[in-house]
Design an enzyme around this catalytic site. Structure first.
Site: not given
Length: 407
Positions: A218, A234
């Protein structure tokens, strides 16, 4: 042994004496690939919350003092040279990020040997790969001890759902920690993490008595020539055809994801030119190890004169590992989590004039002198099922623990 000095505001370590300069290949996440085999450490700043001061400002000041001015990230990146200073590793803990956000002090750290801020300046030079010892100590990793039981983890999730019902928060990310004793050299084990599939920010950063190994997919924040990018992740499912279809069809996962994308849009808007924030590839499915994850890309043009310190204040800690609203979520995190997040859920990467590339330290492990530490969790919304959330956290940490063990 390192040579250094301390002040009330910061702890500096370095430059190292010639006789103690680490002659190892630099493997910092996001460092220029062509330079990793030819970098040596020039100077180092380490800081802990007890030292006082503003870690974001200290980092910017220290970099500028060593020929890496990052007070205006809208300037074009300097032409890279294979001589002189190359750039710097930058690590900021989750606790330091919470401090920047004005959040309550988190729980005590399980690995206090780790600093909350580390800035390591590297220059081009001759790096020597040390010859392996004739009989390296055997690597042994003991059983993992969790900082809370599955029942306690589930109870924390129910507390978040209760807070959502009251309207205190919309989403809070809850993280657990585990530690395992080891014998032998932890660096080869931590280095293996960078080879995991999908580890966009794979690499290692070391210090006196500590080390961090990262396999993060990420992007917390990337800046190139004044162009800002963050890539929040997410939403998680097993990396099977059925898991991908389930993730794409999940209204709960999509709502959770979009909530964090909106938070990241707001974070970038604080430091962007008006009207330039856009979202690309909303809810794109990417693979990390044996998991599918949903990722979006948020872009913006940096406001005139944006410097590193303001960039860190706006983006740390990352929205995908805190929740919404961010300060309310951080307040709840400090009340519910039994130990601090240490090296997990912070920032780690590379900085140079005109370029910043920091990964969010999910899928990350750290070593102190006695134990390895891991952290994992997930975002909790009203629709979260505690049993499923506990299982998801375990699924995220399983590849990390297996890799550290040598499997």
């Amino acid at each position: 042994m390192v040579h250094g000095k301390s002040t009330e505001r910061m702890r500096k370590v370095g430059p190292y004496g010639v006789e103690t300069l680490p002659q190892v290949v630099v493997d910092v996440p996001a460092a220029p690939a062509a330079c990793r085999g030819a970098l040596t450490e020039r100077a180092r700043l380490q800081w802990r919350r007890g030292d006082g001061g503003d870690p974001a400002a200290l980092a910017e000041e220290f970099l500028a003092a060593h020929g890496l001015p990052l007070h205006d990230l809208t300037r074009p990146a300097t032409t890279h040279s294979d001589t002189g200073v190359c750039g710097a590793a930058l690590y900021l803990s989750a606790a330091a990020g919470a401090l920047l956000a004005g959040a309550p002090t988190p729980a005590p750290e399980p690995a206090p040997a780790l600093p909350d801020l580390a800035v390591v300046i590297y220059e081009h030079g001759t790096t020597i790969r040390p010859a392996p010892p004739s009989a390296p100590p055997a690597w042994w990793l003991g059983p993992w001890t969790e900082s809370w039981t599955p029942r306690q983890h589930a109870a924390a999730i129910e507390s978040v759902r209760t807070a959502i019902g009251r309207g205190d928060v919309y989403q809070t990310n809850i993280v657990g920690h585990a530690a395992a004793r080891y014998t032998g050299d932890p660096l080869p084990a931590l280095s293996r993490l960078g080879a995991l599939p999908g580890a966009r920010y794979g690499g290692v950063l070391t210090g006196d008595g500590w080390a961090i190994g990262c396999a993060s997919p990420e992007t917390l924040v990337e800046v190139t020539d004044g162009h800002l990018i963050t890539r929040p992740i997410k939403g998680t499912r097993p990396a099977t055809a059925a898991g991908r279809a389930e993730l794409l069809a999940s209204a709960k996962e999509r709502a959770e994801h979009i909530m964090i994308v909106d938070l990241e849009r707001n974070d970038l808007a604080r430091i962007a030119r008006t009207g330039t924030v856009t979202v690309d590839d909303l809810f794109a499915v990417r693979r990390w190890c044996d998991l599918w994850q949903a990722e979006s890309t948020v872009r913006a043009a940096a406001a005139d004169g944006l410097g590193l310190a303001d960039l860190l204040r706006a983006t740390c800690p990352g929205g995908s590992v805190t929740g919404a609203p961010k300060l309310a979520a951080l307040t709840q995190i400090s009340a519910l989590e039994p130990v601090g997040r240490g090296a997990g859920m912070g920032a780690l990467g590379w900085v140079a004039p005109g370029r910043v590339d920091l990964g969010l330290t999910i899928r990350t492990a750290a070593a102190d002198g006695e134990k390895l530490h891991t952290w994992a969790g997930g975002g909790i919304t009203w629709d979260s099922d505690p049993t499923a959330e506990v299982a998801e956290a375990a699924a995220k940490t399983t590849p990390i623990r297996a890799t550290l063990a040598g499997r």
